[in-house]
Design a protein around this motif. Structure first.
Motif, short mmCIF file in Angstrom:
data_model
loop_
_atom_site.label_atom_id
_atom_site.label_comp_id
_atom_site.label_asym_id
_atom_site.label_seq_id
_atom_site.Cartn_x
_atom_site.Cartn_y
_atom_site.Cartn_z
N VAL A 33 1.04 -1.32 -0.10
CA VAL A 33 -0.03 0.10 0.29
C VAL A 33 0.86 1.30 0.09
N ASP A 34 1.79 1.09 0.83
CA ASP A 34 2.63 2.56 1.15
C ASP A 34 4.26 2.30 0.38
N LYS A 35 4.37 1.36 -0.60
CA LYS A 35 5.54 0.99 -0.97
C LYS A 35 5.52 1.87 -2.24
N PRO A 36 6.74 2.77 -2.17
CA PRO A 36 6.87 3.89 -3.43
C PRO A 36 7.16 3.34 -4.70
N PRO A 77 0.80 3.18 -8.97
CA PRO A 77 -0.32 3.23 -8.27
C PRO A 77 -1.47 2.41 -8.45
N ARG A 136 -0.93 -0.45 -6.07
CA ARG A 136 -1.50 0.01 -4.81
C ARG A 136 -2.84 0.10 -4.60
N ARG A 177 -4.85 -1.60 -1.48
CA ARG A 177 -5.64 -1.10 -0.63
C ARG A 177 -7.24 -1.46 -0.54
#
Length: 387
Positions: free
Chosen positions: A313-316, A320, A323, A327
């Motif tokens: 979810v927050d892995k750069p 998108p 993600r 989520r």
């Protein structure tokens, strides 16, 4: 001497299950279907053939691309391709709905590595009447024409129009205020366009489709904004002679080569009922398949890979869209099955249903400024100079 043997690769694959391999599509396979009616075809072609072989050869070389009737109630006007993996919940309703439009012989299912035993059992049953081919690449790759040249060359030789759908998309047609899957073929026969843009009409409801071939009422989002977005993101129905030129058979305005063929007449006649709120477990499975296909999650047996998905979810460095899949998967762990908003319009359109009036949906479609939207979308794809 009249030639007796002809090569008919499409019906060889359809009627000989042991030949169903992508690698065989490039070959000319000797075959003739016994279902062919020379009398029916001669009447459709307007030609008095001297013998059945000449009629069959003309059907192979010309009549299939014209979509002509070749047996009572059978034609090649439209072939519908389904790309799917483990869609046990939707497959029965999907096949029944689209077979009532085009017949089982005009449905092609690309099985993208299914492992679910329930789905595989259902697929084996459907494979007795429809063409099922194993597709061993990433399933979204199936939209690209030149990457699947042998497949699309075969499709182009065997129909007038074709489209690629997902299992949560159900094709219907519109005639004024009336909607039905029975209107799809009349629209294609009347409007001989290189491309028709199927508008997504978002369907809500949470009604059981599993093991069902009958239609039940769903709720449809008739907001103008939703329909405008649905026209941009919906799926194209493309005439076979332009397939080599578009490069991509999928979303209406996904790539410039496909959108170049869209005109104002292409919009607002064909719809795709896009099922949104399936049961949470079904939706989770679909999101998980995407993440596994992108090699972001390791396939698991039994236990859900919640920690592995949460880490995305927050892995750069994760795209998108992936993600978003992660989520949404996690949100579905606790989210209730969405309730239907009473303000939405209800109608039974999934399944073989006679045309029915849905004034609210018709009014909303009429309110979409399709010419302005088309100009905007073409501008976004740098196609202004083509207008």
């Amino acid at each position: 001497m009249t030639e007796t043997y002809l090569c008919d690769t499409y019906f060889a694959l359809l009627e000989t299950h042991t030949l169903r391999e992508i690698d065989l599509l490039k070959y000319s396979l000797r075959h003739r279907t016994s279902a062919f009616s020379p009398g029916v075809y001669a009447a459709a072609a307007g030609i008095n053939f001297s013998n059945e072989t000449d009629a069959y050869r003309h059907w192979l070389e010309t009549g299939r691309r014209q979509g002509l009737e070749w047996a009572p109630g059978k034609d090649t006007l439209l072939k519908i391709i389904l790309k799917a993996k483990d869609e046990a919940y939707l497959i029965d309703a999907w096949v029944a709905h689209h077979a009532s439009i085009v017949g089982f012989e005009n449905i092609i299912i690309l099985d993208c590595g299914s492992v679910d035993p329930v789905y595989r059992q259902k697929l084996a049953i459907h494979a007795q009447r429809v063409l099922v081919l194993p597709y061993r690449q990433y399933y979204d790759d199936a939209h690209w024409i030149h990457a699947n040249r042998d497949f699309y060359d075969l499709i182009a030789r065997n129909c007038r129009y074709t489209t690629v759908l997902d299992a949560d998309e159900f094709l219907v047609g519109r005639d004024g205020a009336f909607f039905s899957n029975q209107l799809v073929k009349p629209i294609l026969q009347r409007y001989d366009l290189p491309l028709h843009c199927g508008t997504w009409v978002y369907a809500n409801g949470g009604l059981a489709l599993e093991n069902s071939e009958s239609s039940t009422a769903w709720a449809f989002d008739v907001s103008v904004a939703s329909l405008a977005h649905g026209t941009h993101a919906g799926k194209a129905i493309v005439r076979s002679d332009v397939l080599p030129d578009i490069g991509y058979l999928g979303h209406n305005f996904g790539v410039a080569d496909a959108a170049r063929f869209a005109t104002e007449d292409s919009l607002g006649r064909l719809m795709l009922l896009h099922v949104k709120n399936l049961p949470p477990a079904v939706m989770q499975r679909r999101f998980l398949q995407h993440l596994i296909a992108k090699r972001l999650v390791t396939p698991h047996q039994g236990q859900k890979p919640l920690a592995e998905i949460a880490a995305l979810v927050d892995k750069p460095d994760v795209e998108p869209l992936a993600r978003l899949y992660a989520r949404t998967y996690l949100e579905l762990e606790t989210a209730p099955w969405p309730r239907v908003d009473d303000s939405l319009v209800h109608a039974a359109l999934i399944g073989d249903q006679p045309p029915q009036a849905i004034p609210a949906l018709s009014t909303a479609l009429d309110a979409v400024d399709f010419p302005a939207r088309l100009k905007l979308w073409r501008r976004e794809l740098n196609l202004e100079d083509d207008m």
